[in-house]
Motif scaffolding. Structure first.
Motif, PDB file in Angstrom:
ATOM      1  N   SER A 187      51.561 -18.639  99.283  1.00  0.00           N
ATOM      2  CA  SER A 187      50.266 -17.963  99.376  1.00  0.00           C
ATOM      3  C   SER A 187      50.422 -16.445  99.246  1.00  0.00           C
ATOM      4  CB  SER A 187      49.565 -18.306 100.697  1.00  0.00           C
ATOM      5  OG  SER A 187      50.174 -17.667 101.801  1.00  0.00           O
ATOM      6  N   PHE A 188      51.616 -15.908  99.502  1.00  0.00           N
ATOM      7  CA  PHE A 188      51.902 -14.500  99.220  1.00  0.00           C
ATOM      8  C   PHE A 188      52.138 -14.284  97.725  1.00  0.00           C
ATOM      9  CE2 PHE A 188      52.969 -14.250 103.741  1.00  0.00           C
ATOM     10  CZ  PHE A 188      52.524 -12.986 104.070  1.00  0.00           C
ATOM     11  N   PHE A 189      52.871 -15.222  97.116  1.00  0.00           N
ATOM     12  CA  PHE A 189      53.307 -15.053  95.739  1.00  0.00           C
ATOM     13  C   PHE A 189      52.131 -15.047  94.761  1.00  0.00           C
ATOM     14  CE2 PHE A 189      54.938 -16.343  91.626  1.00  0.00           C
ATOM     15  CZ  PHE A 189      56.141 -15.661  91.534  1.00  0.00           C
ATOM     16  N   ILE A 190      51.173 -15.950  94.956  1.00  0.00           N
ATOM     17  CA  ILE A 190      50.097 -16.137  93.967  1.00  0.00           C
ATOM     18  C   ILE A 190      49.227 -14.890  93.811  1.00  0.00           C
ATOM     19  CG2 ILE A 190      48.035 -17.475  93.406  1.00  0.00           C
ATOM     20  CD1 ILE A 190      49.493 -19.916  94.632  1.00  0.00           C
ATOM     21  N   PRO A 191      48.640 -14.330  94.887  1.00  0.00           N
ATOM     22  CA  PRO A 191      47.836 -13.109  94.686  1.00  0.00           C
ATOM     23  C   PRO A 191      48.671 -11.920  94.228  1.00  0.00           C
ATOM     24  CG  PRO A 191      48.072 -13.593  97.030  1.00  0.00           C
ATOM     25  CD  PRO A 191      48.605 -14.778  96.288  1.00  0.00           C
ATOM     26  N   ALA A 192      49.937 -11.855  94.691  1.00  0.00           N
ATOM     27  CA  ALA A 192      50.799 -10.759  94.242  1.00  0.00           C
ATOM     28  C   ALA A 192      51.071 -10.873  92.744  1.00  0.00           C
ATOM     29  CB  ALA A 192      52.116 -10.778  95.028  1.00  0.00           C
ATOM     30  N   LYS A 193      51.280 -12.088  92.264  1.00  0.00           N
ATOM     31  CA  LYS A 193      51.525 -12.299  90.830  1.00  0.00           C
ATOM     32  C   LYS A 193      50.293 -11.925  90.012  1.00  0.00           C
ATOM     33  CE  LYS A 193      50.552 -15.655  88.404  1.00  0.00           C
ATOM     34  NZ  LYS A 193      50.244 -16.984  87.830  1.00  0.00           N
ATOM     35  N   ASN A 194      49.104 -12.337  90.491  1.00  0.00           N
ATOM     36  CA  ASN A 194      47.878 -12.012  89.758  1.00  0.00           C
ATOM     37  C   ASN A 194      47.625 -10.505  89.748  1.00  0.00           C
ATOM     38  OD1 ASN A 194      46.784 -14.553  88.818  1.00  0.00           O
ATOM     39  ND2 ASN A 194      46.450 -15.089  90.953  1.00  0.00           N
ATOM     40  N   GLY A 195      47.940  -9.837  90.868  1.00  0.00           N
ATOM     41  CA  GLY A 195      47.797  -8.383  90.903  1.00  0.00           C
ATOM     42  C   GLY A 195      48.775  -7.699  89.966  1.00  0.00           C
ATOM     43  N   LYS A 196      50.010  -8.199  89.930  1.00  0.00           N
ATOM     44  CA  LYS A 196      51.017  -7.622  89.035  1.00  0.00           C
ATOM     45  C   LYS A 196      50.620  -7.839  87.577  1.00  0.00           C
ATOM     46  CE  LYS A 196      54.792  -5.273  89.016  1.00  0.00           C
ATOM     47  NZ  LYS A 196      54.819  -3.973  89.686  1.00  0.00           N
ATOM     48  N   LEU A 197      50.040  -8.995  87.292  1.00  0.00           N
ATOM     49  CA  LEU A 197      49.573  -9.269  85.931  1.00  0.00           C
ATOM     50  C   LEU A 197      48.521  -8.251  85.509  1.00  0.00           C
ATOM     51  CD1 LEU A 197      49.728 -11.363  83.553  1.00  0.00           C
ATOM     52  CD2 LEU A 197      47.798 -12.510  84.633  1.00  0.00           C
ATOM     53  N   LYS A 198      47.629  -7.926  86.441  1.00  0.00           N
ATOM     54  CA  LYS A 198      46.598  -6.923  86.157  1.00  0.00           C
ATOM     55  C   LYS A 198      47.222  -5.563  85.886  1.00  0.00           C
ATOM     56  CE  LYS A 198      42.258  -5.247  86.415  1.00  0.00           C
ATOM     57  NZ  LYS A 198      41.130  -5.663  85.575  1.00  0.00           N
ATOM     58  N   GLU A 199      48.301  -5.234  86.604  1.00  0.00           N
ATOM     59  CA  GLU A 199      48.988  -3.961  86.397  1.00  0.00           C
ATOM     60  C   GLU A 199      49.645  -3.886  85.019  1.00  0.00           C
ATOM     61  OE1 GLU A 199      51.876  -3.386  89.411  1.00  0.00           O
ATOM     62  OE2 GLU A 199      50.466  -3.481  91.080  1.00  0.00           O
ATOM     63  N   LEU A 200      50.191  -5.018  84.578  1.00  0.00           N
ATOM     64  CA  LEU A 200      51.027  -5.016  83.376  1.00  0.00           C
ATOM     65  C   LEU A 200      50.255  -5.196  82.073  1.00  0.00           C
ATOM     66  CD1 LEU A 200      53.922  -7.291  84.730  1.00  0.00           C
ATOM     67  CD2 LEU A 200      54.021  -4.818  84.355  1.00  0.00           C
ATOM     68  N   VAL A 201      49.096  -5.864  82.141  1.00  0.00           N
ATOM     69  CA  VAL A 201      48.393  -6.252  80.908  1.00  0.00           C
ATOM     70  C   VAL A 201      47.104  -5.447  80.751  1.00  0.00           C
ATOM     71  CG1 VAL A 201      47.299  -8.164  79.662  1.00  0.00           C
ATOM     72  CG2 VAL A 201      49.357  -8.579  81.043  1.00  0.00           C
ATOM     73  N   PRO A 202      46.907  -4.776  79.624  1.00  0.00           N
ATOM     74  CA  PRO A 202      45.644  -4.077  79.382  1.00  0.00           C
ATOM     75  C   PRO A 202      44.497  -5.065  79.194  1.00  0.00           C
ATOM     76  CG  PRO A 202      47.035  -4.013  77.426  1.00  0.00           C
ATOM     77  CD  PRO A 202      47.868  -4.597  78.519  1.00  0.00           C
ATOM     78  N   GLU A 203      43.283  -4.592  79.441  1.00  0.00           N
ATOM     79  CA  GLU A 203      42.122  -5.485  79.419  1.00  0.00           C
ATOM     80  C   GLU A 203      41.941  -6.189  78.079  1.00  0.00           C
ATOM     81  OE1 GLU A 203      37.326  -4.908  79.675  1.00  0.00           O
ATOM     82  OE2 GLU A 203      38.531  -3.984  81.264  1.00  0.00           O
ATOM     83  N   LYS A 204      42.277  -5.508  76.967  1.00  0.00           N
ATOM     84  CA  LYS A 204      42.057  -6.102  75.645  1.00  0.00           C
ATOM     85  C   LYS A 204      42.938  -7.330  75.411  1.00  0.00           C
ATOM     86  CE  LYS A 204      45.280  -2.894  73.353  1.00  0.00           C
ATOM     87  NZ  LYS A 204      46.288  -3.898  72.939  1.00  0.00           N
ATOM     88  N   ASP A 205      44.045  -7.437  76.151  1.00  0.00           N
ATOM     89  CA  ASP A 205      44.957  -8.576  75.993  1.00  0.00           C
ATOM     90  C   ASP A 205      44.830  -9.600  77.117  1.00  0.00           C
ATOM     91  OD1 ASP A 205      46.106  -7.521  73.670  1.00  0.00           O
ATOM     92  OD2 ASP A 205      47.559  -6.329  74.817  1.00  0.00           O
ATOM     93  N   MET A 206      43.894  -9.378  78.056  1.00  0.00           N
ATOM     94  CA  MET A 206      43.857 -10.210  79.258  1.00  0.00           C
ATOM     95  C   MET A 206      43.490 -11.670  78.959  1.00  0.00           C
ATOM     96  SD  MET A 206      44.561 -10.289  82.406  1.00  0.00           S
ATOM     97  CE  MET A 206      44.675  -8.566  82.892  1.00  0.00           C
ATOM     98  N   LYS A 207      42.566 -11.895  78.041  1.00  0.00           N
ATOM     99  CA  LYS A 207      42.178 -13.277  77.742  1.00  0.00           C
ATOM    100  C   LYS A 207      43.354 -14.072  77.197  1.00  0.00           C
ATOM    101  CE  LYS A 207      37.188 -12.839  77.090  1.00  0.00           C
ATOM    102  NZ  LYS A 207      36.028 -13.079  76.188  1.00  0.00           N
ATOM    103  N   SER A 208      44.087 -13.483  76.296  1.00  0.00           N
ATOM    104  CA  SER A 208      45.271 -14.156  75.757  1.00  0.00           C
ATOM    105  C   SER A 208      46.323 -14.354  76.844  1.00  0.00           C
ATOM    106  CB  SER A 208      45.868 -13.348  74.603  1.00  0.00           C
ATOM    107  OG  SER A 208      44.990 -13.312  73.500  1.00  0.00           O
ATOM    108  N   ALA A 209      46.489 -13.337  77.688  1.00  0.00           N
ATOM    109  CA  ALA A 209      47.496 -13.422  78.742  1.00  0.00           C
ATOM    110  C   ALA A 209      47.194 -14.556  79.717  1.00  0.00           C
ATOM    111  CB  ALA A 209      47.580 -12.094  79.497  1.00  0.00           C
ATOM    112  N   MET A 210      45.933 -14.705  80.124  1.00  0.00           N
ATOM    113  CA  MET A 210      45.570 -15.762  81.060  1.00  0.00           C
ATOM    114  C   MET A 210      45.690 -17.134  80.412  1.00  0.00           C
ATOM    115  SD  MET A 210      45.062 -14.323  83.909  1.00  0.00           S
ATOM    116  CE  MET A 210      44.330 -15.663  84.835  1.00  0.00           C
TER     117      MET A 210
END
Length: 424
Positions: A113-136
């Protein structure tokens, strides 16, 4: 994968870590069920508690761990989570009572339960909005692939080497995941609020905890989408957990049919993820409506064909499983993508913590309620009820979609002038 994602070394490293730990999750689950169910002759309820021990901590602590994922270094939290889980999986090699297994799994659930929100937050840090749909979408493809490969690999390893050896292999996957995460770039986003004078002041943990709820409540699309997703998942779980019971109703059924259906479902999810990664110009709420409707039709057809004892179940069963998995992806991926896009980077842990808590609660209550309904009414009526409710939810969503989409548009416009949080 877009060219931007291919050049994004941090994102690729995070996805490799996700794939490694996801395969490890499947390895341990199959090995534990094999150990407890076959070697220790556990009762059906004792086997059910295995899944509950992993799921309950995520439902209970999601908002809290999501808040911590926004307050502290997400990278450090993910590494710590992987290292602790690696140690606990190793501890299972010497477990000699089922209660020791339950305690280990509960603590593993807490750190997951720590890992999942931390991973999603890190994903937001690493991926620009224009690539987010492909990333998800690619994230979904990884989950689907491990859903197909994980059980097959685990079954082969358990048969060849035994459960204890599989636990050791699983522990090493968490260690490898931690090593990959260690190479991610650092980024610190302290949670602060603006005072009237424009100065930033630290807020209390209780106030931080409420921010996720407040943000979701203030965004019409996220609020309705979360409850739409949670309620749909609850309905889906009424029957999803009873597929093995449904196919027992058939006169001529292969003992491998359930495995074929699960594999076909994972394949459908994989294909849908690939499509969503390529075609990113979709409306999230409309996609969710189509997905819920598709799942309802698939489950309804399973019930009808089982009721009439349709021949060739080894053909139509996997086909309907494929359709259910394919359409389910159109529910989960667009919503999670919309959450990533709509949520500021410093709040993703809390928002995803709340959403993960809601969806996990649905996956806990759904199977229990589904088992009760199947016992009282029968498994075929349970599937018919599930299909009818899913189609009804889709229809209600269709009637309200214009209002929801307007809410999403208005929120997006209001946030255009908001400065972006920068990474360090």
């Amino acid at each position: 994968m877009t060219k931007g994602l291919l050049k994004n070394k941090g994102y690729i490293m995070l996805m490799l870590a996700q794939a490694t730990s996801s395969i490890g999750d499947w390895l341990s689950i199959i090995a534990i069920i094999t150990l407890v169910g076959l070697k220790w002759n556990a009762s059906p309820m004792e086997v059910s508690l295995i899944i509950l021990c992993l799921a309950v901590p995520m439902a209970l602590f999601g908002p809290i761990t999501g808040t911590l994922a926004d307050r502290f270094s997400r990278k450090a939290l993910m590494i710590t989570s992987d290292l602790v889980r690696a140690s606990l999986i190793l501890l299972l090699t010497i477990a000699d009572t089922i209660w020791m297994v339950y305690i280990c799994l509960f603590i593993i659930g807490v750190f997951s339960s720590f890992f999942i929100p931390a991973k999603n937050g890190k994903l937001k840090e690493l991926v620009p909005e224009k690539d987010m749909k492909s990333a998800m979408a690619i994230t979904s493809m990884i989950d689907s692939s491990t859903k197909i490969l994980g059980p097959l690999l685990s079954g082969a390893l358990v048969t060849a080497f035994g459960a204890q050896t599989v636990f050791i292999i699983d522990s090493s996957t968490f260690l490898f995941s931690a090593l990959l995460i260690a190479f991610l770039p650092n980024a610190v986003h302290p949670v602060k609020i603006d005072s009237d004078q424009g100065e930033q002041i630290n807020v209390s943990f209780k106030e931080e905890l409420l921010v996720g709820f407040t943000f979701i409540r203030s965004n019409a699309f996220l609020l309705v989408g979360m409850f739409f997703l949670g309620f749909s998942l609850l309905i889906l779980q009424l029957s999803d957990s009873q597929i093995i019971v449904l196919i027992r109703e058939l006169t001529a059924v292969s003992p491998d049919l359930f495995g074929y259906i699960v594999t076909a479902s994972g394949t459908g999810m994989l294909l849908a993820g690939f499509i969503l990664a390529k075609r990113t110009e979709y409306n999230a709420f409309n996609s969710m409506l189509i997905g819920v409707c598709g799942i309802g039709v698939s489950f309804g057809m399973m019930a009808v064909l089982t009721h009439i004892d349709m021949a060739n179940a080894s053909i139509w069963g996997p086909l309907l499983g494929f359709a259910a998995g394919f359409t389910a992806t159109f529910v989960f991926v667009p919503f999670q993508t919309a959450v990533q896009i709509e949520t500021p980077v410093h709040m993703t842990g809390r928002v995803f913590g709340v959403i993960n808590s809601v969806t996990t609660t649905a996956t806990i209550i759904g199977p229990l309620l589904g088992g009760w309904l199947a016992t009282i009414l029968g498994v075929v009526p349970t599937f018919i009820i599930t299909a009818s409710l899913l189609l009804s939810v889709s229809f209600i969503g269709f009637l309200a979609k214009n209002k929801i989409n307007r809410g999403k548009l208005n929120v997006s416009k209001s946030q255009q002038g908001t400065p972006e949080t920068t990474s360090s």
